[in-house]
Motif scaffolding. Structure first.
Motif, short mmCIF file in Angstrom:
data_model
loop_
_atom_site.label_atom_id
_atom_site.label_comp_id
_atom_site.label_asym_id
_atom_site.label_seq_id
_atom_site.Cartn_x
_atom_site.Cartn_y
_atom_site.Cartn_z
N ARG A 32 -21.03 34.01 -23.73
CA ARG A 32 -22.47 33.07 -23.61
C ARG A 32 -23.30 33.97 -23.64
NH1 ARG A 32 -20.92 30.00 -18.53
NH2 ARG A 32 -20.08 32.56 -18.03
N VAL A 56 -25.48 27.92 -28.20
CA VAL A 56 -24.70 27.52 -28.03
C VAL A 56 -24.03 27.94 -29.87
CG1 VAL A 56 -21.46 26.44 -28.57
CG2 VAL A 56 -23.20 26.16 -26.43
N CYS A 63 -26.84 24.87 -31.05
CA CYS A 63 -27.15 24.13 -30.49
C CYS A 63 -27.94 24.76 -28.97
CB CYS A 63 -26.13 22.91 -29.73
SG CYS A 63 -26.96 21.43 -28.61
N ILE A 65 -28.42 23.92 -25.13
CA ILE A 65 -28.21 23.05 -24.25
C ILE A 65 -29.28 23.24 -23.00
CG2 ILE A 65 -26.10 21.85 -22.41
CD1 ILE A 65 -24.15 23.01 -24.68
N ALA A 99 -25.77 18.13 -29.15
CA ALA A 99 -24.65 19.19 -28.12
C ALA A 99 -23.38 18.51 -28.59
CB ALA A 99 -25.12 18.58 -26.47
N ALA A 100 -23.00 17.13 -28.82
CA ALA A 100 -21.43 16.47 -28.64
C ALA A 100 -21.38 17.47 -30.42
CB ALA A 100 -21.79 15.00 -29.59
N GLU A 101 -22.07 17.25 -31.79
CA GLU A 101 -21.57 18.10 -32.66
C GLU A 101 -21.33 18.93 -32.61
OE1 GLU A 101 -23.89 16.87 -36.25
OE2 GLU A 101 -25.71 16.32 -34.77
N LYS A 103 -20.69 20.86 -29.81
CA LYS A 103 -18.51 20.59 -29.59
C LYS A 103 -17.72 20.34 -30.10
CE LYS A 103 -20.20 19.54 -24.66
NZ LYS A 103 -19.73 19.32 -23.34
N ARG A 104 -17.88 19.26 -30.88
CA ARG A 104 -17.21 18.63 -32.32
C ARG A 104 -17.01 20.24 -32.42
NH1 ARG A 104 -18.72 13.66 -32.62
NH2 ARG A 104 -20.86 14.60 -33.37
N GLN A 106 -17.11 23.68 -32.15
CA GLN A 106 -15.97 24.41 -31.18
C GLN A 106 -15.03 24.40 -31.28
OE1 GLN A 106 -18.34 23.91 -28.09
NE2 GLN A 106 -18.85 26.46 -27.75
N LYS A 107 -14.81 23.03 -31.11
CA LYS A 107 -12.60 22.74 -31.01
C LYS A 107 -12.23 22.79 -32.43
CE LYS A 107 -10.82 18.12 -28.44
NZ LYS A 107 -10.10 17.27 -28.42
N LYS A 110 -11.87 26.46 -32.51
CA LYS A 110 -10.66 26.96 -31.83
C LYS A 110 -9.03 26.23 -32.15
CE LYS A 110 -12.99 26.63 -27.37
NZ LYS A 110 -12.72 26.14 -25.79
#
Length: 123
Positions: A32, A56, A63, A65, A99-101, A103-104, A106-107, A110
């Motif tokens: 991080r 991130v 982004c 955050i 932040a929402a984008e 996180k998507r 990142q998902k 993964k």
């Protein structure tokens, strides 16, 4: 008599105190990154950052955050660097997203990594 340089300036510049009240970037052992203003530290190198944000990055997306006032445990710090305000921080191909984008992304990243690693048998 020791052979060590006796300049107080050398000692000061190599310590955490030289970063006080400056914008810094901290890289942690888990990968991080935190950006913020370095306000305080203790004998264990625990660091207090003000106006902190976590950067991130996924591929060409990033982004920052916002986290506010933040304490970083010294044993987790790998690298500390000062941010130059007039310097371009990221390459021009990087795109800032919400932040929402991120996180998507990142998902999805993964999931792609899991698919690449399916041949390994962890059971």
């Amino acid at each position: 008599m020791s052979n060590w340089p006796q300049s107080d300036n050398n000692l000061f510049s190599s310590s955490l105190a030289s970063y006080l009240d400056r914008k810094i970037l901290i890289l942690l052992r888990d990968g991080r990154e935190f950006l913020g203003t370095f306000r305080s530290f203790d004998q264990y190198a625990n660091i207090v950052l003000e106006g902190t944000s976590e950067r991130v990055m996924v591929g060409n997306l990033y982004c920052d955050i916002p986290l506010g006032l933040y304490i970083v445990r010294g044993e987790n710090v790998m690298l500390i660097g000062e941010q130059e305000s007039n310097e371009e921080e990221l390459p021009p191909y990087m795109t800032s997203v919400s932040a929402a984008e991120i996180k998507r992304a990142q998902k999805a990243d993964k999931g792609a990594m899991r698919r690449k690693m399916e041949f390994l048998d962890f059971d």
